[in-house]
Design a protein around this motif. Structure first.
Motif, PDB file in Angstrom:
ATOM      1  N   SER A 158     -35.841  17.333   1.351  1.00 42.53           N
ATOM      2  CA  SER A 158     -36.901  17.737   2.274  1.00 42.53           C
ATOM      3  C   SER A 158     -38.126  18.257   1.537  1.00 42.53           C
ATOM      4  O   SER A 158     -39.244  18.217   2.069  1.00 42.53           O
ATOM      5  N   GLU A 159     -37.930  18.723   0.282  1.00 43.06           N
ATOM      6  CA  GLU A 159     -39.072  19.199  -0.496  1.00 43.06           C
ATOM      7  C   GLU A 159     -40.044  18.065  -0.818  1.00 43.06           C
ATOM      8  O   GLU A 159     -41.228  18.302  -1.050  1.00 43.06           O
ATOM      9  N   HIS A 160     -39.522  16.828  -0.823  1.00 44.84           N
ATOM     10  CA  HIS A 160     -40.362  15.681  -1.113  1.00 44.84           C
ATOM     11  C   HIS A 160     -41.034  15.140   0.140  1.00 44.84           C
ATOM     12  O   HIS A 160     -41.747  14.137   0.077  1.00 44.84           O
ATOM     13  N   ALA A 161     -40.784  15.768   1.273  1.00 44.04           N
ATOM     14  CA  ALA A 161     -41.386  15.338   2.540  1.00 44.04           C
ATOM     15  C   ALA A 161     -42.305  16.415   3.096  1.00 44.04           C
ATOM     16  O   ALA A 161     -42.457  16.560   4.303  1.00 44.04           O
ATOM     17  N   LYS A 162     -42.902  17.193   2.187  1.00 50.86           N
ATOM     18  CA  LYS A 162     -43.781  18.279   2.616  1.00 50.86           C
ATOM     19  C   LYS A 162     -45.231  17.971   2.268  1.00 50.86           C
ATOM     20  O   LYS A 162     -45.538  17.377   1.246  1.00 50.86           O
ATOM     21  N   CYS A 163     -46.107  18.419   3.147  1.00 45.18           N
ATOM     22  CA  CYS A 163     -47.550  18.293   2.949  1.00 45.18           C
ATOM     23  C   CYS A 163     -47.983  19.324   1.913  1.00 45.18           C
ATOM     24  O   CYS A 163     -47.642  20.512   2.028  1.00 45.18           O
ATOM     25  N   SER A 164     -48.721  18.887   0.912  1.00 42.33           N
ATOM     26  CA  SER A 164     -49.124  19.813  -0.151  1.00 42.33           C
ATOM     27  C   SER A 164     -50.286  20.715   0.271  1.00 42.33           C
ATOM     28  O   SER A 164     -50.699  21.589  -0.489  1.00 42.33           O
ATOM     29  N   ILE A 165     -50.782  20.536   1.481  1.00 47.34           N
ATOM     30  CA  ILE A 165     -51.836  21.424   1.998  1.00 47.34           C
ATOM     31  C   ILE A 165     -51.232  22.606   2.735  1.00 47.34           C
ATOM     32  O   ILE A 165     -51.531  23.763   2.453  1.00 47.34           O
ATOM     33  N   CYS A 166     -50.336  22.317   3.694  1.00 40.91           N
ATOM     34  CA  CYS A 166     -49.736  23.396   4.496  1.00 40.91           C
ATOM     35  C   CYS A 166     -48.337  23.779   4.025  1.00 40.91           C
ATOM     36  O   CYS A 166     -47.765  24.769   4.497  1.00 40.91           O
ATOM     37  N   LEU A 167     -47.745  22.965   3.128  1.00 41.97           N
ATOM     38  CA  LEU A 167     -46.409  23.206   2.561  1.00 41.97           C
ATOM     39  C   LEU A 167     -45.296  23.165   3.596  1.00 41.97           C
ATOM     40  O   LEU A 167     -44.232  23.748   3.408  1.00 41.97           O
ATOM     41  N   ASN A 168     -45.520  22.466   4.706  1.00 41.67           N
ATOM     42  CA  ASN A 168     -44.489  22.228   5.715  1.00 41.67           C
ATOM     43  C   ASN A 168     -44.139  20.743   5.749  1.00 41.67           C
ATOM     44  O   ASN A 168     -44.846  19.911   5.148  1.00 41.67           O
ATOM     45  N   ILE A 169     -43.046  20.418   6.459  1.00 42.20           N
ATOM     46  CA  ILE A 169     -42.688  19.007   6.645  1.00 42.20           C
ATOM     47  C   ILE A 169     -43.856  18.293   7.318  1.00 42.20           C
ATOM     48  O   ILE A 169     -44.493  18.838   8.216  1.00 42.20           O
ATOM     49  N   VAL A 176     -49.918  10.943   7.211  1.00 38.82           N
ATOM     50  CA  VAL A 176     -50.881   9.937   6.763  1.00 38.82           C
ATOM     51  C   VAL A 176     -50.734   9.767   5.257  1.00 38.82           C
ATOM     52  O   VAL A 176     -50.378  10.709   4.539  1.00 38.82           O
ATOM     53  N   THR A 177     -50.987   8.567   4.784  1.00 36.34           N
ATOM     54  CA  THR A 177     -50.941   8.249   3.353  1.00 36.34           C
ATOM     55  C   THR A 177     -52.348   7.899   2.882  1.00 36.34           C
ATOM     56  O   THR A 177     -53.070   7.174   3.579  1.00 36.34           O
ATOM     57  N   VAL A 178     -52.729   8.434   1.714  1.00 37.56           N
ATOM     58  CA  VAL A 178     -54.046   8.124   1.146  1.00 37.56           C
ATOM     59  C   VAL A 178     -53.866   7.195  -0.045  1.00 37.56           C
ATOM     60  O   VAL A 178     -52.831   7.204  -0.705  1.00 37.56           O
ATOM     61  N   ALA A 179     -54.888   6.402  -0.314  1.00 34.49           N
ATOM     62  CA  ALA A 179     -54.827   5.436  -1.414  1.00 34.49           C
ATOM     63  C   ALA A 179     -56.077   5.590  -2.277  1.00 34.49           C
ATOM     64  O   ALA A 179     -57.126   6.019  -1.800  1.00 34.49           O
ATOM     65  N   PRO A 180     -55.940   5.257  -3.576  1.00 31.17           N
ATOM     66  CA  PRO A 180     -54.832   4.521  -4.211  1.00 31.17           C
ATOM     67  C   PRO A 180     -53.689   5.381  -4.732  1.00 31.17           C
ATOM     68  O   PRO A 180     -52.698   4.846  -5.247  1.00 31.17           O
ATOM     69  N   CYS A 181     -53.754   6.719  -4.628  1.00 29.12           N
ATOM     70  CA  CYS A 181     -52.714   7.548  -5.244  1.00 29.12           C
ATOM     71  C   CYS A 181     -51.426   7.607  -4.414  1.00 29.12           C
ATOM     72  O   CYS A 181     -50.377   8.003  -4.914  1.00 29.12           O
ATOM     73  N   PHE A 239     -49.785  13.467   3.651  1.00 27.85           N
ATOM     74  CA  PHE A 239     -50.189  14.747   4.226  1.00 27.85           C
ATOM     75  C   PHE A 239     -50.046  14.700   5.744  1.00 27.85           C
ATOM     76  O   PHE A 239     -49.932  13.628   6.338  1.00 27.85           O
ATOM     77  N   CYS A 240     -50.086  15.873   6.367  1.00 28.99           N
ATOM     78  CA  CYS A 240     -50.192  15.936   7.828  1.00 28.99           C
ATOM     79  C   CYS A 240     -51.551  15.361   8.225  1.00 28.99           C
ATOM     80  O   CYS A 240     -52.555  15.580   7.538  1.00 28.99           O
ATOM     81  N   ASN A 241     -51.588  14.672   9.338  1.00 27.73           N
ATOM     82  CA  ASN A 241     -52.843  14.094   9.831  1.00 27.73           C
ATOM     83  C   ASN A 241     -53.888  15.192  10.025  1.00 27.73           C
ATOM     84  O   ASN A 241     -55.033  15.081   9.580  1.00 27.73           O
ATOM     85  N   GLY A 242     -53.499  16.279  10.702  1.00 26.65           N
ATOM     86  CA  GLY A 242     -54.438  17.359  10.961  1.00 26.65           C
ATOM     87  C   GLY A 242     -54.926  18.029   9.690  1.00 26.65           C
ATOM     88  O   GLY A 242     -56.120  18.343   9.553  1.00 26.65           O
ATOM     89  N   CYS A 243     -54.020  18.256   8.746  1.00 24.06           N
ATOM     90  CA  CYS A 243     -54.393  18.911   7.483  1.00 24.06           C
ATOM     91  C   CYS A 243     -55.395  18.070   6.701  1.00 24.06           C
ATOM     92  O   CYS A 243     -56.429  18.569   6.236  1.00 24.06           O
TER      93      CYS A 243
END
Length: 465
Positions: free
Chosen positions: A128-139, A144-149, A153-157
């Motif tokens: 579950s640690e790999h399914a957390k948003c690095s902005i809010c630190l929650n699941i 949403v996925t950003v590219a190219p990296c 993240f959460c859509n709202g975040c």
């Protein structure tokens, strides 16, 4: 249980399929060989075994070919199979050696599962640690996925991060690795994983209040291309929102409002643009207006209603749609039954057209009447083939394609609600197909499509709403 009989010899140590009778007093027919002539009970009034068909296993190992070896017509999922003719059967197919009305027994074709040793089982585990948003630190929530990296993240975040970045910087950087972001889009695959994690550990679930705040911030509804200090190309092959760059000249502006103020509005460098699905032109995304810019039925963007509200007419400078491409349901007219109606069954479409004509009505009148019923919530919308059905009213803007789908749905309800005495004589004489509107045979058998009524609910197989 007594074992049924086949004429083939055993070629393996495993039963690969069965014919399971609908009446438990009769024996199952177990198929051991890849090609076997079936000898079993065929009538409910007799336990005498008769030879009546040959079943050959297909190379895909999950279907078979049935050949009628009897003098009677065999029925497979409602389709007639004359003597010596063949038909493909799959797991769940219903097979009747003769007319059910004459007392013939019904069998269900069942493919047996392969040995566990033959199965390849893929199990995926995720921390579950790999399914957390690095902005809010929650699941993730509405991930949403950003590219190219390819960070998530959460859509709202990420939407809030995107707005702040556009206000302060030329480039949008990934909150996780600081690489330049060129694209952002909702990730439906990871959304399923997000749901699985929350179902397995409810303590990771956020409060309804927190989720409501996130949803209110979420801006990414369709794929978003982010131009970082580069001029946008005039021609784009994909229907995506685009951010207008800070540096633009008159010949490369995305839309008519980028260089000129209309109706009190002019685009700036942080304006998000939507690309029209119909004409490919651009328009500013304006969530604070009452005018619709996206079809509720399919979530695609259409510019016709927006440019009309801005009193901007079609010109050679920028692609724009005519207002007719995207307008409220109540303002639309129709002169023909859509090709999609009645699951593309032209025989049912013809019957509906004759019903309307015999009742002294017009197609437009019938559709308007049922739109009113839809608006008054008098219709079960469970099968409506559109998104956000709970939000659709007579005043909702939808595109031409979604209107055809809506009309097809309403004509189904028109037909099933008609008393039998209002149907044409040849239509009244037909029996309902067991599989109703879900019947697949109606699409490749003209005879079956004509002989059976398919504007009805399924009574066998996978029963829908």
């Amino acid at each position: 249980m007594e074992q049924g009989e086949g004429s083939g010899s055993k070629t393996s140590d495993e039963i690969w399929s069965k014919l399971v009778p609908s009446d438990s007093r009769y024996s199952e027919v177990e198929l051991w060989s890849d090609e076997v002539e079936i000898h079993s009970e065929v009538k409910l009034s007799s336990f005498e075994k008769q030879g009546w068909c040959k079943i050959t296993r297909n190379s895909d190992l999950c279907s078979a070919t049935l050949q009628n070896k009897s003098s009677n017509v065999i029925f497979v999922d409602g389709t007639d199979v004359p003597t010596e003719d063949t038909i493909m059967v799959r797991c769940g197919s219903e097979i009747i050696p003769g007319q059910a009305s004459e007392g013939y027994l019904s069998y269900r074709f069942k493919v047996m599962p392969m040995n566990e040793s033959c199965k390849k089982v893929l199990k995926i585990s995720i921390d579950s640690e790999h399914a957390k948003c690095s902005i809010c630190l929650n699941i993730w929530h509405d991930v949403v996925t950003v590219a190219p990296c390819l960070h998530n993240f959460c859509n709202g975040c990420f939407s809030e991060w995107l707005k702040r970045s556009q206000e302060k910087h030329t480039n949008v950087l990934c909150p996780h690795c600081r690489s330049v972001v060129q694209f952002a889009g909702r990730n439906h695959f990871l959304h399923n994983i997000e749901e699985e994690i929350l179902q397995s550990d409810s303590s990771l679930r956020r409060s309804d209040e927190d989720l409501a705040v996130l949803n209110s911030c979420a801006l990414i509804k369709t794929p978003l291309v982010i131009n970082n200090g580069k001029k946008p190309r005039r021609k784009r092959s994909r229907s995506v929102p685009v951010l207008v760059p800070e540096e633009s000249n008159a010949t490369d502006l995305a839309c008519a409002q980028c260089g000129t103020e209309y109706a009190g509005f002019q685009c700036n460098q942080s304006t998000v643009h939507l690309q029209c699905h119909a004409c490919g032109g651009m328009m500013p995304s304006r969530t604070n207006l009452s005018v619709s810019q996206q079809c509720i039925g399919c979530d695609r963007a259409f510019c016709g209603a927006y440019w009309q509200s801005q009193q901007i007419t079609i010109s050679d400078s920028y692609p724009m749609c005519a207002p007719e491409t995207f307008k409220p349901i109540a303002e639309r007219t129709i002169t023909r039954i859509p090709f999609l109606a009645h699951e593309r069954n032209r025989h049912e479409q013809d019957i509906t057209e004759r019903c309307i004509r015999q009742m002294g009505k017009t197609l437009q009148g019938v559709v308007s009447e049922w739109i009113t019923k839809l608006n008054n919530r008098e219709i079960d919308c469970a099968r409506m083939p559109l998104n956000h059905t709970e939000m659709i009213t007579a005043g909702t803007h939808i595109c031409n394609e979604c209107f055809d789908k809506l009309v097809s749905f309403l004509l189904y309800w028109f037909r099933v609600s008609l008393p039998r005495h209002l149907l044409p004589g040849d239509a009244v004489q037909r029996e309902d197909c067991w599989y109703g509107y879900t019947c697949r045979t109606q699409h490749h058998s003209e005879d079956h499509a004509r002989k059976r009524n398919h504007v009805c609910r399924p009574t066998r197989g996978s029963i829908g709403n």
